[in-house]
Design a protein around this motif. Structure first.
Motif, PDB file in Angstrom:
ATOM      1  N   ALA A 100       0.827  -1.200   0.000  1.00  0.00           N
ATOM      2  CA  ALA A 100       0.000   0.000   0.000  1.00  0.00           C
ATOM      3  C   ALA A 100       0.867   1.259   0.000  1.00  0.00           C
ATOM      4  CB  ALA A 100      -0.936  -0.013   1.210  1.00  0.00           C
ATOM      5  N   VAL A 101       1.911   1.242   0.850  1.00  0.00           N
ATOM      6  CA  VAL A 101       2.751   2.432   0.962  1.00  0.00           C
ATOM      7  C   VAL A 101       3.522   2.678  -0.337  1.00  0.00           C
ATOM      8  CG1 VAL A 101       4.798   3.369   2.105  1.00  0.00           C
ATOM      9  CG2 VAL A 101       2.960   2.384   3.467  1.00  0.00           C
ATOM     10  N   ILE A 102       4.070   1.603  -0.900  1.00  0.00           N
ATOM     11  CA  ILE A 102       4.848   1.775  -2.136  1.00  0.00           C
ATOM     12  C   ILE A 102       3.953   2.327  -3.242  1.00  0.00           C
ATOM     13  CG2 ILE A 102       6.084   0.561  -3.976  1.00  0.00           C
ATOM     14  CD1 ILE A 102       7.236  -1.260  -1.830  1.00  0.00           C
ATOM     15  N   LEU A 103       2.784   1.713  -3.410  1.00  0.00           N
ATOM     16  CA  LEU A 103       1.899   2.178  -4.469  1.00  0.00           C
ATOM     17  C   LEU A 103       1.448   3.616  -4.209  1.00  0.00           C
ATOM     18  CD1 LEU A 103       0.799   1.144  -7.100  1.00  0.00           C
ATOM     19  CD2 LEU A 103      -1.323   0.552  -5.946  1.00  0.00           C
ATOM     20  N   ALA A 104       1.193   3.933  -2.929  1.00  0.00           N
ATOM     21  CA  ALA A 104       0.762   5.289  -2.577  1.00  0.00           C
ATOM     22  C   ALA A 104       1.817   6.297  -3.000  1.00  0.00           C
ATOM     23  CB  ALA A 104       0.507   5.381  -1.079  1.00  0.00           C
ATOM     24  N   ILE A 105       3.085   5.963  -2.733  1.00  0.00           N
ATOM     25  CA  ILE A 105       4.144   6.916  -3.057  1.00  0.00           C
ATOM     26  C   ILE A 105       4.300   7.043  -4.566  1.00  0.00           C
ATOM     27  CG2 ILE A 105       6.660   7.169  -2.958  1.00  0.00           C
ATOM     28  CD1 ILE A 105       6.256   6.346   0.061  1.00  0.00           C
ATOM     29  N   VAL A 106       4.153   5.915  -5.270  1.00  0.00           N
ATOM     30  CA  VAL A 106       4.239   5.982  -6.735  1.00  0.00           C
ATOM     31  C   VAL A 106       3.100   6.850  -7.294  1.00  0.00           C
ATOM     32  CG1 VAL A 106       4.030   4.637  -8.851  1.00  0.00           C
ATOM     33  CG2 VAL A 106       5.443   3.794  -6.977  1.00  0.00           C
ATOM     34  N   ILE A 107       1.875   6.585  -6.824  1.00  0.00           N
ATOM     35  CA  ILE A 107       0.727   7.333  -7.354  1.00  0.00           C
ATOM     36  C   ILE A 107       0.853   8.815  -7.035  1.00  0.00           C
ATOM     37  CG2 ILE A 107      -1.751   7.698  -7.051  1.00  0.00           C
ATOM     38  CD1 ILE A 107      -2.094   4.711  -6.872  1.00  0.00           C
ATOM     39  N   ALA A 108       1.210   9.128  -5.779  1.00  0.00           N
ATOM     40  CA  ALA A 108       1.301  10.530  -5.393  1.00  0.00           C
ATOM     41  C   ALA A 108       2.416  11.232  -6.160  1.00  0.00           C
ATOM     42  CB  ALA A 108       1.523  10.647  -3.888  1.00  0.00           C
ATOM     43  N   LEU A 110       3.417  10.490  -9.169  1.00  0.00           N
ATOM     44  CA  LEU A 110       2.889  10.734 -10.517  1.00  0.00           C
ATOM     45  C   LEU A 110       1.929  11.909 -10.500  1.00  0.00           C
ATOM     46  CD1 LEU A 110       2.256   7.109 -11.843  1.00  0.00           C
ATOM     47  CD2 LEU A 110       4.011   8.743 -12.563  1.00  0.00           C
ATOM     48  N   PHE A 111       1.081  11.962  -9.475  1.00  0.00           N
ATOM     49  CA  PHE A 111       0.129  13.063  -9.334  1.00  0.00           C
ATOM     50  C   PHE A 111       0.870  14.399  -9.270  1.00  0.00           C
ATOM     51  CE2 PHE A 111      -2.677  15.510  -6.269  1.00  0.00           C
ATOM     52  CZ  PHE A 111      -3.650  15.806  -7.202  1.00  0.00           C
ATOM     53  N   GLY A 112       1.928  14.433  -8.442  1.00  0.00           N
ATOM     54  CA  GLY A 112       2.713  15.652  -8.320  1.00  0.00           C
ATOM     55  C   GLY A 112       3.389  16.033  -9.634  1.00  0.00           C
ATOM     56  N   THR A 113       3.859  15.026 -10.355  1.00  0.00           N
ATOM     57  CA  THR A 113       4.498  15.287 -11.644  1.00  0.00           C
ATOM     58  C   THR A 113       3.484  15.868 -12.627  1.00  0.00           C
ATOM     59  OG1 THR A 113       5.871  13.376 -11.207  1.00  0.00           O
ATOM     60  CG2 THR A 113       5.936  14.274 -13.434  1.00  0.00           C
ATOM     61  N   LEU A 114       2.271  15.322 -12.584  1.00  0.00           N
ATOM     62  CA  LEU A 114       1.211  15.822 -13.458  1.00  0.00           C
ATOM     63  C   LEU A 114       0.892  17.284 -13.129  1.00  0.00           C
ATOM     64  CD1 LEU A 114      -0.904  14.988 -15.614  1.00  0.00           C
ATOM     65  CD2 LEU A 114      -2.469  14.543 -13.726  1.00  0.00           C
ATOM     66  N   ILE A 115       0.797  17.580 -11.823  1.00  0.00           N
ATOM     67  CA  ILE A 115       0.562  18.969 -11.411  1.00  0.00           C
ATOM     68  C   ILE A 115       1.679  19.842 -11.964  1.00  0.00           C
ATOM     69  CG2 ILE A 115       0.503  20.543  -9.433  1.00  0.00           C
ATOM     70  CD1 ILE A 115      -0.770  18.303  -7.823  1.00  0.00           C
ATOM     71  N   GLY A 116       2.917  19.331 -11.872  1.00  0.00           N
ATOM     72  CA  GLY A 116       4.046  20.076 -12.405  1.00  0.00           C
ATOM     73  C   GLY A 116       3.915  20.318 -13.891  1.00  0.00           C
ATOM     74  N   ALA A 117       3.551  19.246 -14.620  1.00  0.00           N
ATOM     75  CA  ALA A 117       3.436  19.374 -16.072  1.00  0.00           C
ATOM     76  C   ALA A 117       2.390  20.420 -16.444  1.00  0.00           C
ATOM     77  CB  ALA A 117       3.071  18.020 -16.685  1.00  0.00           C
ATOM     78  N   ALA A 229      10.007  16.935  -5.580  1.00  0.00           N
ATOM     79  CA  ALA A 229       9.237  17.525  -4.483  1.00  0.00           C
ATOM     80  C   ALA A 229       8.061  16.624  -4.119  1.00  0.00           C
ATOM     81  CB  ALA A 229       8.735  18.914  -4.878  1.00  0.00           C
ATOM     82  N   ALA A 230       7.432  16.018  -5.132  1.00  0.00           N
ATOM     83  CA  ALA A 230       6.278  15.155  -4.875  1.00  0.00           C
ATOM     84  C   ALA A 230       6.699  13.912  -4.101  1.00  0.00           C
ATOM     85  CB  ALA A 230       5.608  14.758  -6.185  1.00  0.00           C
ATOM     86  N   LEU A 231       7.889  13.393  -4.428  1.00  0.00           N
ATOM     87  CA  LEU A 231       8.397  12.212  -3.720  1.00  0.00           C
ATOM     88  C   LEU A 231       8.558  12.533  -2.234  1.00  0.00           C
ATOM     89  CD1 LEU A 231       9.366   9.338  -4.350  1.00  0.00           C
ATOM     90  CD2 LEU A 231      11.682  10.242  -4.510  1.00  0.00           C
ATOM     91  N   ILE A 232       9.156  13.692  -1.946  1.00  0.00           N
ATOM     92  CA  ILE A 232       9.344  14.098  -0.549  1.00  0.00           C
ATOM     93  C   ILE A 232       7.987  14.279   0.124  1.00  0.00           C
ATOM     94  CG2 ILE A 232      10.293  15.877   0.960  1.00  0.00           C
ATOM     95  CD1 ILE A 232      12.284  16.499  -1.318  1.00  0.00           C
ATOM     96  N   ALA A 233       7.099  14.991  -0.562  1.00  0.00           N
ATOM     97  CA  ALA A 233       5.797  15.291   0.042  1.00  0.00           C
ATOM     98  C   ALA A 233       5.001  14.017   0.287  1.00  0.00           C
ATOM     99  CB  ALA A 233       5.011  16.242  -0.846  1.00  0.00           C
ATOM    100  N   SER A 234       5.125  13.017  -0.611  1.00  0.00           N
ATOM    101  CA  SER A 234       4.289  11.832  -0.422  1.00  0.00           C
ATOM    102  C   SER A 234       4.777  10.995   0.764  1.00  0.00           C
ATOM    103  CB  SER A 234       4.224  10.991  -1.706  1.00  0.00           C
ATOM    104  OG  SER A 234       5.489  10.764  -2.223  1.00  0.00           O
ATOM    105  N   PHE A 235       6.102  10.940   0.991  1.00  0.00           N
ATOM    106  CA  PHE A 235       6.577  10.300   2.220  1.00  0.00           C
ATOM    107  C   PHE A 235       6.025  11.041   3.435  1.00  0.00           C
ATOM    108  CE2 PHE A 235       9.829   8.091  -0.305  1.00  0.00           C
ATOM    109  CZ  PHE A 235       9.843   6.872   0.334  1.00  0.00           C
ATOM    110  N   GLY A 236       6.053  12.374   3.370  1.00  0.00           N
ATOM    111  CA  GLY A 236       5.489  13.177   4.456  1.00  0.00           C
ATOM    112  C   GLY A 236       4.019  12.870   4.658  1.00  0.00           C
ATOM    113  N   GLY A 237       3.304  12.672   3.551  1.00  0.00           N
ATOM    114  CA  GLY A 237       1.867  12.406   3.641  1.00  0.00           C
ATOM    115  C   GLY A 237       1.574  11.086   4.334  1.00  0.00           C
TER     116      GLY A 237
END
Lengths: 333, 286
Positions: A100-108, A110-117, A229-237
């Motif tokens: 769950a945690v690994i997938l959560a970090i991957v999804i988040a 990607l989400f952050g990257t999309l926001i960036g794009a 930044a999204a990678l860092i934030a998702s661990f924080g989340g």
């Protein structure tokens, strides 16, 4: 504020190393001298808030992009863990925590990257507007969506796993877990400052057209910065929902979004440590506002502190500290 | 069919409201490059002040005027006391407006509490109007449409036909050049901020009468303003009208036909705009 932190990158001085060792040793022995309340509610809370703010400091300080969607990224990771794992509404899919945690970090991420794009289509203050719109939109989406995200109620009963006989929910283990993750993130960000990627990112911050002319792919660098930044934030989340035990639209609303911005700015965007200085001050004020001013007026207090910092010391507390040092040691400058 | 027409009318009313709020936001942004993230707070404060004035005088019209004047003065003060000292520092100005919105939200909570207020609208606007197909529609909502059209026309006449309006348009296109021709830009800025803030306060009363006033509404209208001007093009009043129309309709159609994913439509519009026309539908490249 842009440009004000465009200082010459200097080597790591001996004083810096000494400071880091001192602070790190203090953080290691801290839970042995502090009560459980101080260990978790102040210590772990500051570390985790600082971690999410660190992702903003990285984006804004190195990349010149102030994104207000970092809490949404953290919330995306938190929500994913809640949906995939176990929660008290029996709505979880019951996956093992690691998956769950690994997938959560991957999804988040990607989400952050999309926001960036999306946001790198424009620059400067437009970024703030667009990321704020995305953050508020995600909040309303989570609030309205009952199918997957359980709407207004969100999820509760989220807790860190028990591994090797250690219950990671207990104050001291949870503090060390947070500290370990935060320490890795902090040193990665410090390292990135002098890496090729970090240097070109800072070049883009200071003059994107020149970097473009030099052959750098400005867009790709900016989007990659959002990914980091999204990678860092998702661990924080993930740590955040383990700390609180719950997540709801309120955890990703405008309040927390602004809190993270306030933390990063109060501390100072010039150096990664600013995020944590801001987080400690914020957490202390939040918990002890009741002694200074009525507790329900906490927002007034933090708003005033924030306004004062923005008006009088745009580089945050770090900027104040540097000014102080310049005054006390004028000969070296 | 009835639902469809009803949704269109609701969408138009919402668009009218969004236009009232966003036109001030976009004007201020266009001229001063100031992203006023306290715009939603000005909207809500206008509604509260207007409510108190209307209660005290018993007149809705005076309440609306009170909302406009009070917030216009506040806007003028903000511009003269704070923003003129940080011209050209876009990011810092934006952060200041965030600080102001945090403080205003808390002060409003302290003064007016967490309860919901409901305006008493004038008798003439009370009740429903008969229309074909959907039979009846709330008169007040039709009135909002009328107000938006009137304000829109007034803004257009002001910007297009008056001398000050000409200066404002010149300021949107090239601020430095305007200053170089000898115009006192500070006065232009002050005028624009006063009008922009006043419009937000006025919209607070008009919108608060259609729906209700409560904490949290500030955020809703800030989001609406943001999305409307991102879609319509920043600094363009016409763009604000077009953006408001698109977003208002999208929101109502989303609400009527797919409640759980309603917000998504708004964001699809925004993302598509950014992908294909980053400066907004009617915006010009800065």
């Amino acid at each position: 504020m842009r440009g004000s932190n465009a200082q010459v990158i200097r080597g790591t001085s001996q004083a810096d190393v000494l400071w880091h060792v001192l602070v790190f040793v203090f953080l290691l022995v801290y839970p042995w001298i502090a009560s459980p309340f101080w260990t978790v509610q102040i210590g772990a809370q500051s570390l985790i808030l600082g971690m999410i703010a660190l992702s903003l400091t990285f984006l804004a300080g190195y990349g010149g992009m102030v994104s207000l969607a970092q809490v949404s990224v953290a919330g995306c990771a938190g929500y994913t863990v809640a949906v995939l794992g176990v929660n008290s509404f029996n709505m979880g899919l019951g996956w093992p925590w690691l998956a769950a945690v690994i997938l959560a970090i991957v999804i988040a991420t990607l989400f952050g990257t999309l926001i960036g794009a999306i946001s790198v289509q424009t620059t400067g203050i437009y970024t703030i507007m667009i990321t704020l719109a995305i953050a508020v939109g995600f909040y309303y989406f989570a609030r309205q969506n009952y199918n997957i995200l359980n709407g207004w109620n969100g999820f509760a009963g989220l807790k860190p796993p028990v591994i090797g006989g250690v219950n990671w929910r207990d104050p001291v283990p949870f503090y060390y877990l947070s500290l370990a993750v935060v320490a890795v993130a902090y040193f990665v960000v410090v390292y990135l400052r002098r890496s090729t990627f970090g240097l070109s990112l800072q070049g883009i911050r200071d003059n994107d057209r020149r970097m473009q002319a030099l052959g750098f792919n400005v867009r790709a660098h900016r989007i990659l910065a959002y990914t980091v930044a999204a990678l860092i934030a998702s661990f924080g989340g993930v740590l955040m929902i383990w700390l609180n035990g719950r997540i709801s639209p309120g955890s990703i609303g405008i309040g927390p979004t602004i809190d993270i911005l306030v933390i990063a700015v109060i501390g100072g965007l010039g150096h990664p440590v600013g995020a944590f200085i801001g987080a400690v001050l914020f957490t202390l004020l939040e918990n002890f506002a009741i002694d200074l001013i009525a507790s329900e007026r906490f927002n007034l207090l933090i708003g005033a502190v924030f306004l004062a910092i923005v008006l009088f010391s745009p580089d945050g507390l770090l900027g104040l500290w540097q000014k102080l040092r310049q005054w006390t040691a004028p000969a070296t400058h | 069919m009835k639902l469809f027409i009803m949704t269109i009318l609701n969408g138009l009313t919402l668009a009218a409201l969004y236009f009232l709020v966003a036109s001030g936001f976009t004007l201020v942004f266009g001229v001063m490059r100031n992203v006023n993230l306290a715009h939603g707070s000005l909207f809500l404060l206008g509604a509260y002040v207007g409510f108190d004035v209307a209660e005290a005088t018993g007149s809705w019209v005076l309440g609306a005027a009170g909302g406009f004047v009070a917030i216009a003065i506040l806007g003028l003060l903000l511009q003269v006391c704070i923003f003129r000292f940080m011209e050209g520092q876009d990011l810092r100005q934006t952060l200041v407006t965030i600080g102001i919105s945090i403080i205003l939200a808390d002060v409003m909570l302290a003064v007016w509490g967490g309860v919901t207020y409901q305006f008493e609208i004038p008798d003439a606007l009370y009740g429903v109007t008969r229309l074909p197909i959907i039979k009846v529609y709330t008169t007040y909502r039709l009135f909002i449409l009328l107000i938006a059209v009137v304000i829109g026309l007034a803004l257009w006449l002001f910007l297009d036909k008056t001398r000050v309006g000409m200066m404002i348009r010149a300021g949107v296109d090239d601020r430095d050049m305007l200053a170089a021709t000898g115009v006192n830009v500070h006065r232009v800025f002050a005028i624009v901020f006063t009008i922009g803030a006043g419009l937000a306060g006025f919209a607070g009363v008009v919108g608060g009468s259609a729906l209700s006033i409560a904490p949290g509404e500030d955020l809703r209208y800030l989001l609406a303003s943001l999305v409307v001007v991102i879609v319509g093009g920043m600094g363009s009043v016409g763009g604000a009208a077009l953006g408001a129309l698109l977003i208002g309709l999208a929101e109502q159609f989303g609400l009527a036909y797919s409640p759980t994913y309603g917000v998504v439509y708004t964001f699809i519009i925004m993302v598509l705009t950014l992908a294909f026309r980053p400066q907004g539908l009617l915006g010009r490249r800065a």
